[in-house]
Design a protein around this motif. Structure first.
Motif, mmCIF file in Angstrom:
data_model
loop_
_atom_site.group_PDB
_atom_site.id
_atom_site.type_symbol
_atom_site.label_atom_id
_atom_site.label_comp_id
_atom_site.label_asym_id
_atom_site.label_seq_id
_atom_site.Cartn_x
_atom_site.Cartn_y
_atom_site.Cartn_z
ATOM 1 N N ARG A 71 64.731 -22.095 81.795
ATOM 2 C CA ARG A 71 64.630 -23.195 82.768
ATOM 3 C C ARG A 71 63.556 -22.983 83.825
ATOM 4 N NH1 ARG A 71 70.845 -24.845 84.158
ATOM 5 N NH2 ARG A 71 71.498 -25.107 82.005
ATOM 6 N N ASP A 72 63.095 -21.728 83.956
ATOM 7 C CA ASP A 72 62.124 -21.446 85.006
ATOM 8 C C ASP A 72 61.265 -20.246 84.620
ATOM 9 O OD1 ASP A 72 63.738 -19.181 85.472
ATOM 10 O OD2 ASP A 72 64.779 -20.121 87.144
ATOM 11 N N HIS A 73 60.317 -19.916 85.483
ATOM 12 C CA HIS A 73 59.391 -18.830 85.218
ATOM 13 C C HIS A 73 60.109 -17.495 85.036
ATOM 14 C CE1 HIS A 73 56.664 -21.879 86.767
ATOM 15 N NE2 HIS A 73 55.656 -21.187 86.259
ATOM 16 N N GLU A 74 61.121 -17.238 85.841
ATOM 17 C CA GLU A 74 61.835 -15.962 85.752
ATOM 18 C C GLU A 74 62.601 -15.841 84.433
ATOM 19 O OE1 GLU A 74 64.976 -13.341 88.309
ATOM 20 O OE2 GLU A 74 63.405 -14.414 89.382
ATOM 21 N N ALA A 75 63.194 -16.924 83.971
ATOM 22 C CA ALA A 75 63.889 -16.892 82.674
ATOM 23 C C ALA A 75 62.895 -16.651 81.536
ATOM 24 C CB ALA A 75 64.660 -18.191 82.447
ATOM 25 N N ALA A 76 61.702 -17.217 81.653
ATOM 26 C CA ALA A 76 60.666 -16.973 80.642
ATOM 27 C C ALA A 76 60.210 -15.517 80.692
ATOM 28 C CB ALA A 76 59.487 -17.915 80.855
ATOM 29 N N ALA A 77 60.089 -14.948 81.889
ATOM 30 C CA ALA A 77 59.725 -13.531 82.024
ATOM 31 C C ALA A 77 60.808 -12.646 81.422
ATOM 32 C CB ALA A 77 59.495 -13.171 83.489
ATOM 33 N N ASP A 78 62.058 -13.014 81.617
ATOM 34 C CA ASP A 78 63.164 -12.256 81.037
ATOM 35 C C ASP A 78 63.115 -12.310 79.515
ATOM 36 O OD1 ASP A 78 65.562 -10.664 81.516
ATOM 37 O OD2 ASP A 78 66.647 -12.373 80.660
ATOM 38 N N ALA A 79 62.798 -13.477 78.972
ATOM 39 C CA ALA A 79 62.666 -13.607 77.516
ATOM 40 C C ALA A 79 61.494 -12.764 77.002
ATOM 41 C CB ALA A 79 62.484 -15.080 77.133
ATOM 42 N N TYR A 81 60.418 -10.050 78.412
ATOM 43 C CA TYR A 81 60.889 -8.662 78.522
ATOM 44 C C TYR A 81 61.703 -8.281 77.279
ATOM 45 C CZ TYR A 81 63.291 -4.559 80.390
ATOM 46 O OH TYR A 81 63.791 -3.291 80.565
ATOM 47 N N GLU A 82 62.552 -9.194 76.816
ATOM 48 C CA GLU A 82 63.344 -8.936 75.603
ATOM 49 C C GLU A 82 62.437 -8.746 74.387
ATOM 50 O OE1 GLU A 82 66.289 -11.962 75.029
ATOM 51 O OE2 GLU A 82 67.269 -11.535 76.939
ATOM 52 N N VAL A 83 61.428 -9.599 74.254
ATOM 53 C CA VAL A 83 60.480 -9.449 73.139
ATOM 54 C C VAL A 83 59.757 -8.110 73.276
ATOM 55 C CG1 VAL A 83 58.364 -10.347 72.070
ATOM 56 C CG2 VAL A 83 60.172 -11.927 72.777
ATOM 57 N N SER A 102 57.048 -0.166 74.872
ATOM 58 C CA SER A 102 57.922 -1.236 75.344
ATOM 59 C C SER A 102 57.589 -1.618 76.787
ATOM 60 C CB SER A 102 59.381 -0.788 75.279
ATOM 61 O OG SER A 102 59.741 -0.504 73.960
ATOM 62 N N VAL A 103 57.937 -2.849 77.149
ATOM 63 C CA VAL A 103 57.752 -3.321 78.518
ATOM 64 C C VAL A 103 58.758 -2.579 79.409
ATOM 65 C CG1 VAL A 103 57.869 -5.328 80.037
ATOM 66 C CG2 VAL A 103 56.990 -5.575 77.707
ATOM 67 N N SER A 104 58.270 -2.105 80.553
ATOM 68 C CA SER A 104 59.155 -1.339 81.431
ATOM 69 C C SER A 104 58.812 -1.567 82.899
ATOM 70 C CB SER A 104 59.079 0.150 81.080
ATOM 71 O OG SER A 104 57.764 0.615 81.221
ATOM 72 N N VAL A 105 59.568 -0.906 83.767
ATOM 73 C CA VAL A 105 59.362 -1.010 85.209
ATOM 74 C C VAL A 105 57.911 -0.669 85.529
ATOM 75 C CG1 VAL A 105 59.996 -0.009 87.445
ATOM 76 C CG2 VAL A 105 61.770 -0.496 85.742
ATOM 77 N N GLY A 106 57.295 -1.484 86.377
ATOM 78 C CA GLY A 106 55.902 -1.277 86.761
ATOM 79 C C GLY A 106 54.929 -2.183 86.043
ATOM 80 N N ASP A 107 55.362 -2.794 84.941
ATOM 81 C CA ASP A 107 54.508 -3.737 84.234
ATOM 82 C C ASP A 107 54.547 -5.088 84.940
ATOM 83 O OD1 ASP A 107 53.994 -1.740 82.392
ATOM 84 O OD2 ASP A 107 55.459 -2.480 80.945
ATOM 85 N N VAL A 108 53.615 -5.967 84.591
ATOM 86 C CA VAL A 108 53.542 -7.297 85.195
ATOM 87 C C VAL A 108 53.537 -8.334 84.085
ATOM 88 C CG1 VAL A 108 52.115 -8.879 86.566
ATOM 89 C CG2 VAL A 108 52.335 -6.489 87.256
ATOM 90 N N ILE A 109 54.289 -9.407 84.289
ATOM 91 C CA ILE A 109 54.335 -10.511 83.332
ATOM 92 C C ILE A 109 53.802 -11.762 84.023
ATOM 93 C CG2 ILE A 109 55.795 -11.937 81.839
ATOM 94 C CD1 ILE A 109 57.774 -9.557 81.760
ATOM 95 N N ARG A 110 52.750 -12.337 83.434
ATOM 96 C CA ARG A 110 52.209 -13.604 83.941
ATOM 97 C C ARG A 110 52.861 -14.726 83.154
ATOM 98 N NH1 ARG A 110 46.177 -15.461 82.742
ATOM 99 N NH2 ARG A 110 47.154 -15.709 80.718
ATOM 100 N N VAL A 111 53.407 -15.712 83.866
ATOM 101 C CA VAL A 111 54.053 -16.845 83.214
ATOM 102 C C VAL A 111 53.371 -18.125 83.675
ATOM 103 C CG1 VAL A 111 56.206 -18.105 82.849
ATOM 104 C CG2 VAL A 111 56.261 -15.610 83.136
#
Length: 149
Positions: A71-79, A81-83, A102-111
Motif C-alpha cells: 500500500r505504500d513505499h515502506e511495504a514495497a521496501a519490506d517486499a 527486503y524479502e526478495v 543478502s540485504v541487511s542492516v546498513g543497506d538502502v532501498i530506493r522505492v
C-alpha cells in the motif's frame, strides 16, 4: 424554422492496444548494498553503496503491484527486503541473484511509487528509516560474492 436531419448510427468503442492497455499501479524498488567496512551498525550518509544488478550487469529493478499487501513505499521496501533475503520473488518473478549477499542492516532501498514519489529507506535493525538520496555510489565488481558481513 428547423430542418430534421437524419444521422447514421455511430458506435464508439475503446480499442485497447499494447501501448494503451491498463497497467496496474506499481512500486519499483532498487537495492543499494552498503560496501563500507563494518556497516552492519547502520547506514551513514558517507558510506559507499553499490546498486544490485543482474549477473550481466543490468540493474535489478524489483516490481510490486499496489495491492492490499503493498500500500505504500515502506511495504514495497519490506517486499524488496524479502526478495533480497531469498524468501520470495517480485511480482514479475525476479529473484535475488545468487552472487550478491543478502540485504541487511546498513543497506538502502530506493522505492519509486505509482505517484512517482521517490523515497530512500535505510534498512534498520527493526524496519526502515528515510534517508537522503545516497551520494557515493560504487560498483559491486569483484566483491559481488565476497562482500559478506
Amino acid at each position: 424554422m428547423t430542418t430534421a436531419v437524419t444521422r447514421p448510427y455511430t458506435v464508439t468503442t475503446r480499442i485497447t492496444t499494447p501501448d494503451t492497455a491498463y497497467a496496474p499501479a506499481a512500486y519499483t524498488a532498487t537495492v543499494y548494498v552498503n560496501t563500507a567496512p563494518r556497516s552492519s551498525d547502520g547506514y551513514q550518509h558517507h558510506h559507499p553503496l553499490a546498486e544490485a544488478t543482474h549477473p550481466d550487469g543490468n540493474p535489478l529493478r524489483l516490481v510490486f503491484h499496489a495491492s492490499d499487501r503493498i500500500r505504500d513505499h515502506e511495504a514495497a521496501a519490506d517486499a524488496a527486503y524479502e526478495v533480497g533475503n531469498r524468501q520470495s520473488a517480485d511480482d514479475n518473478g525476479q529473484t535475488w541473484p545468487a552472487d550478491i549477499r543478502s540485504v541487511s542492516v546498513g543497506d538502502v532501498i530506493r522505492v519509486i511509487g505509482p505517484d512517482h514519489w521517490i523515497v530512500h529507506l535505510s534498512v534498520d535493525r527493526t524496519g526502515f528509516s528515510a534517508v537522503p538520496e545516497p551520494s557515493i555510489l560504487t560498483d559491486l565488481g569483484g566483491s559481488r560474492a565476497s562482500s559478506r558481513r
